[in-house]
Design a protein around this motif. Sequence first.
Motif, PDB file in Angstrom:
ATOM      1  N   GLU A  73      27.455  52.104  41.698  1.00  0.00           N
ATOM      2  CA  GLU A  73      27.780  51.721  43.079  1.00  0.00           C
ATOM      3  C   GLU A  73      28.854  50.636  43.115  1.00  0.00           C
ATOM      4  N   VAL A  74      28.769  49.675  42.183  1.00  0.00           N
ATOM      5  CA  VAL A  74      29.758  48.594  42.138  1.00  0.00           C
ATOM      6  C   VAL A  74      31.102  49.131  41.649  1.00  0.00           C
ATOM      7  N   ALA A  75      31.081  49.947  40.616  1.00  0.00           N
ATOM      8  CA  ALA A  75      32.327  50.504  40.081  1.00  0.00           C
ATOM      9  C   ALA A  75      33.026  51.368  41.126  1.00  0.00           C
ATOM     10  N   SER A  76      32.265  52.182  41.864  1.00  0.00           N
ATOM     11  CA  SER A  76      32.880  53.036  42.891  1.00  0.00           C
ATOM     12  C   SER A  76      33.494  52.208  44.004  1.00  0.00           C
ATOM     13  N   THR A  77      32.854  51.077  44.338  1.00  0.00           N
ATOM     14  CA  THR A  77      33.415  50.191  45.370  1.00  0.00           C
ATOM     15  C   THR A  77      34.743  49.591  44.893  1.00  0.00           C
ATOM     16  N   ILE A  78      34.801  49.203  43.623  1.00  0.00           N
ATOM     17  CA  ILE A  78      36.044  48.671  43.050  1.00  0.00           C
ATOM     18  C   ILE A  78      37.139  49.741  43.090  1.00  0.00           C
TER      19      ILE A  78
END
Length: 524
Positions: A73-78
């Motif tokens: 979820e964090v990587a996709s937001t980045i």
Amino acid sequence: MPTDSVDSPANNPVHVELPYDADCCNICTKLIDLDEKISRAKAIVQDLLRQRESFRSKFNQAHPSLLDRFPVEVASTIFEFYVSSADGKESPFTLGAVCRRWRSIVWSTPNIWTTLSISRSGTRRVLLSETRVQLMKDYLGRSGKRPLSITLHVSPLKQELPQFHTLMKAINQHCDHWYSLDLKFSRAFLSSLTDSGCTSSPLQKLSISLPMRSNVMIDTLTRIAPRIVVMRASFLNIVGMNWTNVTHLTVSCLPTDKAFQIFRMSPCLQKCTFGSVMFRNANSPTEACSPVTHTVLESLEIKFQHEQAEESFFNNLTLSNLKHLDVRGKDIELRAEHLVPFLARSSNELKSLSIDEDDYAGEGLIHIVRVTPSLERLCIARGNADEDHMDLFFDALASHLPNDSSGLSSPVDPLLPLLQTFEWTGDGTFPWDVIRGRFLIPLSPTDNNLRRPLEMIKVCFVEDEEDDTVPYIDEHTMLQLMPFIDQIKFSFTIGVNGGWDDVWKLSVDRITREKTNKGILISS
């Protein structure tokens, strides 16, 4: 240990050259022995450094990077932020090419695929190959049901037509998800875009740009209802499109009858910009220019190409909620006798008015501001104070005060009693004394403290290559304006060599020099 530290001059062994027939003394023997040890040590260090580099590579393979250790979820937001902040210059395909895990995240994150931009500008000619079109289809497919922003600035070559129609078909299949459409190609291809399969549309913005002398035909877009519409073409055919939700409209060129038709079909229109308005088409029915009243429009920017267009437009239009008006003429002379009745029957709460001095000056400008007492901002452009166009207007600003000779009060109400901002842009000089003598005078002969609530007075001289004379402010006027510095922002500038100089500062410097030359030193 860095490699270069091993080979640095300080660590290089000292080679001692011995005489041919001399015996080696004890010291020379020691130096030779140390040189040999240093050479062996350097070789060992170099080998260790090579081994370290190899293990570092294996370390990166065995341990994931910081980004790879983030939750999906964090990587996709980045990744979303990276793609969106690049203004369409970076493709999600670039991220997917880095590694398998990144590709898995990017491919499964619809928000990354919501902005599609295809542009071919200048001499760059990238063919729409079948492979490229398939990539675009995959791109759209990965967006899921997210709102799509599509920019298509390309006119296909003859050999690209099959691929272009395939691409347009793919774009049409996603018409339910159009959020923004920015289209720029020849008129012949506009009909390729259709919303026939649309059941509901979140479309916010529709922008269509066609070559000059092209007619915008939007009869294939009947189900979408955009809120922001931009049409850049020589002619506009508005039949077919749903104008119900349009709140902001920009049209580069249209006749008066089309303008009236837009007002009738756009009940929610709030801001409107017409770049060039012509007189109605000769074959248009007379009723096409029948009177129109719009009760929502707040802001209108308009430029007239024909004098008849100005007369027809203002004589047949009423805008009861108008607050901002910017009106200009394109190489024609506008007449206050058309604008004044329009303003009188329209909104009595007009806040901002922008005009050209060439169009409305003298008595005409007086009549205009007389029917707009609610004005808070008055902008006058293309001024030439040397021609005294504004003298009557400036004098009228004081017409409510007693005449100096008779001492009798004037029966007229003060002009511009709510004025907060006055802007003048032009060339020549400017009558600086009118700022204190006309704008900052009392509104009542019995109350010297009641003045116009001015917050800014802006005078801007455009750069003149043939005349570099500085319109200095005289010392007397500067002394009169000094008490108002804390209440009003005075912005006096002049264009110089592509930049801007502060006329107030230039005037202070000039006064200081003059007094210095006379032997009178003053502090500025």
